[in-house]
Design a protein around this motif. Structure first.
Motif, PDB file in Angstrom:
ATOM      1  N   ARG A 119       0.788  -1.058  -0.037  1.00  0.00           N
ATOM      2  CA  ARG A 119      -0.137   0.103  -0.066  1.00  0.00           C
ATOM      3  C   ARG A 119       0.687   1.338   0.078  1.00  0.00           C
ATOM      4  NH1 ARG A 119      -4.372  -0.151   4.604  1.00  0.00           N
ATOM      5  NH2 ARG A 119      -4.677   1.781   3.601  1.00  0.00           N
ATOM      6  N   ILE A 120       1.950   1.164   0.890  1.00  0.00           N
ATOM      7  CA  ILE A 120       2.845   2.448   0.775  1.00  0.00           C
ATOM      8  C   ILE A 120       3.287   2.758  -0.537  1.00  0.00           C
ATOM      9  CG2 ILE A 120       4.933   3.336   1.538  1.00  0.00           C
ATOM     10  CD1 ILE A 120       4.225   2.097   4.346  1.00  0.00           C
ATOM     11  N   ASP A 121       3.980   1.413  -1.401  1.00  0.00           N
ATOM     12  CA  ASP A 121       4.403   1.849  -2.749  1.00  0.00           C
ATOM     13  C   ASP A 121       3.400   2.333  -3.632  1.00  0.00           C
ATOM     14  OD1 ASP A 121       6.811   0.729  -1.663  1.00  0.00           O
ATOM     15  OD2 ASP A 121       6.340  -1.314  -2.438  1.00  0.00           O
ATOM     16  N   GLN A 122       2.146   1.749  -3.532  1.00  0.00           N
ATOM     17  CA  GLN A 122       1.186   2.178  -4.459  1.00  0.00           C
ATOM     18  C   GLN A 122       0.783   4.007  -4.197  1.00  0.00           C
ATOM     19  OE1 GLN A 122      -2.207  -0.288  -3.417  1.00  0.00           O
ATOM     20  NE2 GLN A 122      -1.373  -1.987  -4.871  1.00  0.00           N
ATOM     21  N   LEU A 123       0.961   4.245  -2.612  1.00  0.00           N
ATOM     22  CA  LEU A 123       0.579   5.879  -2.357  1.00  0.00           C
ATOM     23  C   LEU A 123       1.638   6.540  -2.828  1.00  0.00           C
ATOM     24  CD1 LEU A 123      -0.769   5.191   0.996  1.00  0.00           C
ATOM     25  CD2 LEU A 123      -2.037   5.967  -0.980  1.00  0.00           C
ATOM     26  N   GLU A 124       3.097   6.104  -2.808  1.00  0.00           N
ATOM     27  CA  GLU A 124       4.091   6.804  -3.197  1.00  0.00           C
ATOM     28  C   GLU A 124       4.248   6.912  -4.722  1.00  0.00           C
ATOM     29  OE1 GLU A 124       7.512   4.615  -1.733  1.00  0.00           O
ATOM     30  OE2 GLU A 124       7.452   5.669   0.179  1.00  0.00           O
ATOM     31  N   ASP A 125       3.583   5.953  -5.589  1.00  0.00           N
ATOM     32  CA  ASP A 125       3.568   6.080  -6.948  1.00  0.00           C
ATOM     33  C   ASP A 125       2.606   7.110  -7.177  1.00  0.00           C
ATOM     34  OD1 ASP A 125       4.280   5.172  -9.583  1.00  0.00           O
ATOM     35  OD2 ASP A 125       2.185   4.231  -9.436  1.00  0.00           O
ATOM     36  N   LYS A 126       1.166   6.863  -6.508  1.00  0.00           N
ATOM     37  CA  LYS A 126       0.398   7.942  -6.745  1.00  0.00           C
ATOM     38  C   LYS A 126       0.796   9.377  -6.373  1.00  0.00           C
ATOM     39  CE  LYS A 126      -3.748   5.159  -6.185  1.00  0.00           C
ATOM     40  NZ  LYS A 126      -4.965   4.834  -5.420  1.00  0.00           N
ATOM     41  N   LEU A 127       1.494   9.664  -5.362  1.00  0.00           N
ATOM     42  CA  LEU A 127       2.017  11.037  -4.943  1.00  0.00           C
ATOM     43  C   LEU A 127       2.986  11.397  -6.107  1.00  0.00           C
ATOM     44  CD1 LEU A 127       1.881  13.134  -2.942  1.00  0.00           C
ATOM     45  CD2 LEU A 127       3.647  11.871  -1.516  1.00  0.00           C
ATOM     46  N   THR A 128       3.918  10.535  -6.697  1.00  0.00           N
ATOM     47  CA  THR A 128       4.926  11.021  -7.519  1.00  0.00           C
ATOM     48  C   THR A 128       4.014  11.430  -8.814  1.00  0.00           C
ATOM     49  OG1 THR A 128       6.298   9.410  -6.662  1.00  0.00           O
ATOM     50  CG2 THR A 128       6.537  10.046  -9.064  1.00  0.00           C
ATOM     51  N   LYS A 129       3.030  10.810  -9.204  1.00  0.00           N
ATOM     52  CA  LYS A 129       2.215  11.261 -10.320  1.00  0.00           C
ATOM     53  C   LYS A 129       1.590  12.472 -10.285  1.00  0.00           C
ATOM     54  CE  LYS A 129       1.564   6.466 -12.294  1.00  0.00           C
ATOM     55  NZ  LYS A 129       0.709   5.350 -12.193  1.00  0.00           N
ATOM     56  N   LEU A 130       0.969  12.690  -8.963  1.00  0.00           N
ATOM     57  CA  LEU A 130       0.234  13.996  -8.737  1.00  0.00           C
ATOM     58  C   LEU A 130       1.357  14.985  -8.736  1.00  0.00           C
ATOM     59  CD1 LEU A 130      -2.227  12.710  -5.973  1.00  0.00           C
ATOM     60  CD2 LEU A 130      -2.944  13.611  -8.284  1.00  0.00           C
ATOM     61  N   THR A 131       2.552  14.665  -7.938  1.00  0.00           N
ATOM     62  CA  THR A 131       3.336  15.924  -8.063  1.00  0.00           C
ATOM     63  C   THR A 131       3.793  16.442  -9.413  1.00  0.00           C
ATOM     64  OG1 THR A 131       4.235  14.883  -5.973  1.00  0.00           O
ATOM     65  CG2 THR A 131       5.758  16.462  -7.066  1.00  0.00           C
TER      66      THR A 131
ATOM     67  N   ASN B 184       2.944  19.892 -10.859  1.00  0.00           N
ATOM     68  CA  ASN B 184       4.190  20.873 -11.471  1.00  0.00           C
ATOM     69  C   ASN B 184       4.063  21.164 -13.119  1.00  0.00           C
ATOM     70  OD1 ASN B 184       5.606  21.078  -9.212  1.00  0.00           O
ATOM     71  ND2 ASN B 184       6.649  19.082  -9.516  1.00  0.00           N
ATOM     72  N   ILE B 185       3.252  20.355 -13.724  1.00  0.00           N
ATOM     73  CA  ILE B 185       2.964  20.570 -15.085  1.00  0.00           C
ATOM     74  C   ILE B 185       1.919  21.938 -15.110  1.00  0.00           C
ATOM     75  CG2 ILE B 185       1.899  19.764 -17.235  1.00  0.00           C
ATOM     76  CD1 ILE B 185       3.284  16.957 -16.637  1.00  0.00           C
ATOM     77  N   LEU B 186       0.923  21.758 -14.448  1.00  0.00           N
ATOM     78  CA  LEU B 186      -0.318  22.898 -14.417  1.00  0.00           C
ATOM     79  C   LEU B 186       0.579  24.113 -14.064  1.00  0.00           C
ATOM     80  CD1 LEU B 186      -3.211  20.685 -13.311  1.00  0.00           C
ATOM     81  CD2 LEU B 186      -2.590  21.553 -15.524  1.00  0.00           C
ATOM     82  N   VAL B 187       1.432  23.996 -12.619  1.00  0.00           N
ATOM     83  CA  VAL B 187       1.598  25.154 -12.382  1.00  0.00           C
ATOM     84  C   VAL B 187       2.446  25.877 -13.257  1.00  0.00           C
ATOM     85  CG1 VAL B 187       3.328  26.136 -10.652  1.00  0.00           C
ATOM     86  CG2 VAL B 187       1.475  24.663  -9.913  1.00  0.00           C
ATOM     87  N   ALA B 188       3.566  25.045 -14.005  1.00  0.00           N
ATOM     88  CA  ALA B 188       4.544  25.682 -15.008  1.00  0.00           C
ATOM     89  C   ALA B 188       3.526  26.461 -16.122  1.00  0.00           C
ATOM     90  CB  ALA B 188       5.265  24.616 -15.437  1.00  0.00           C
ATOM     91  N   LYS B 189       2.514  25.588 -16.804  1.00  0.00           N
ATOM     92  CA  LYS B 189       1.666  26.226 -17.760  1.00  0.00           C
ATOM     93  C   LYS B 189       0.980  27.674 -17.165  1.00  0.00           C
ATOM     94  CE  LYS B 189      -2.034  25.415 -20.672  1.00  0.00           C
ATOM     95  NZ  LYS B 189      -2.789  26.351 -20.719  1.00  0.00           N
TER      96      LYS B 189
ATOM     97  N   PRO C 288       7.061  22.710  -2.044  1.00  0.00           N
ATOM     98  CA  PRO C 288       7.475  24.240  -2.206  1.00  0.00           C
ATOM     99  C   PRO C 288       7.334  24.471  -3.823  1.00  0.00           C
ATOM    100  CG  PRO C 288       9.209  23.059  -1.751  1.00  0.00           C
ATOM    101  CD  PRO C 288       8.052  22.045  -1.421  1.00  0.00           C
ATOM    102  N   LEU C 289       6.674  25.573  -4.102  1.00  0.00           N
ATOM    103  CA  LEU C 289       6.640  26.078  -5.397  1.00  0.00           C
ATOM    104  C   LEU C 289       7.616  27.241  -5.430  1.00  0.00           C
ATOM    105  CD1 LEU C 289       2.935  25.859  -6.538  1.00  0.00           C
ATOM    106  CD2 LEU C 289       4.804  24.112  -7.106  1.00  0.00           C
ATOM    107  N   HIS C 290       8.467  26.996  -6.352  1.00  0.00           N
ATOM    108  CA  HIS C 290       9.333  28.424  -6.427  1.00  0.00           C
ATOM    109  C   HIS C 290       8.898  29.308  -7.575  1.00  0.00           C
ATOM    110  CE1 HIS C 290      12.138  26.681  -3.399  1.00  0.00           C
ATOM    111  NE2 HIS C 290      11.960  25.658  -4.170  1.00  0.00           N
ATOM    112  N   LEU C 291       7.941  30.294  -7.476  1.00  0.00           N
ATOM    113  CA  LEU C 291       7.440  31.190  -8.322  1.00  0.00           C
ATOM    114  C   LEU C 291       8.337  32.216  -9.043  1.00  0.00           C
ATOM    115  CD1 LEU C 291       3.692  31.010  -6.987  1.00  0.00           C
ATOM    116  CD2 LEU C 291       4.830  29.636  -8.655  1.00  0.00           C
TER     117      LEU C 291
END
Length: 120
Positions: free
Chosen positions: A59-71, A75-80, A103-106
């Motif tokens: 379960r932790i591995d699955q959550l880490e994978d989801k968290l990576t994808k969400l991150t 980041n893609i949406l913030v950059a756009k 943290p977002l470095h704007l």
């Protein structure tokens, strides 16, 4: 009352001695097998715990994978959004929501903006 046997008569006479011997035998067997029962119980608990730990690791591995994808998606949406409007209130909201965890470095330094302008 005279018909009642004394303790010594009861033990030596009827089945008292046999009963005491059977009780003593049961006690010795119970005492000798308690380590086996304890070991079996510990093995069973160790197996259950190992299975639970393996399940939690999955379960932790699955959550880490989801968290990576969400991150990556954030980041893609913030950059756009940053490219279209660097002073967007939505960017500030996202920065406030994500806080210290992501943290977002704007702020982009002026020399970098100049270098990007020269490339365009």
């Amino acid at each position: 009352m005279a018909d009642e046997p004394t303790t010594a008569q009861w033990l030596l006479g009827g089945g008292g001695l046999v009963a005491c011997g059977a009780g003593l035998k049961w006690l010795v067997e119970w005492w000798s097998k308690r380590d086996e029962r304890r070991q079996a119980r510990e093995d069973r608990l160790r197996t259950q715990e190992s299975q639970q730990v393996q399940g939690l690791n999955v379960r932790i591995d699955q959550l880490e994978d989801k968290l990576t994808k969400l991150t990556v998606a954030v980041n893609i949406l913030v950059a756009k959004e940053f490219r279209s409007d660097p002073h967007s209130p939505e960017l500030l909201q996202v920065q406030a929501i994500l806080g210290d965890a992501f943290p977002l470095h704007l702020h982009v330094p002026q020399d970098m903006i100049d270098a990007i302008g020269k490339l365009s």
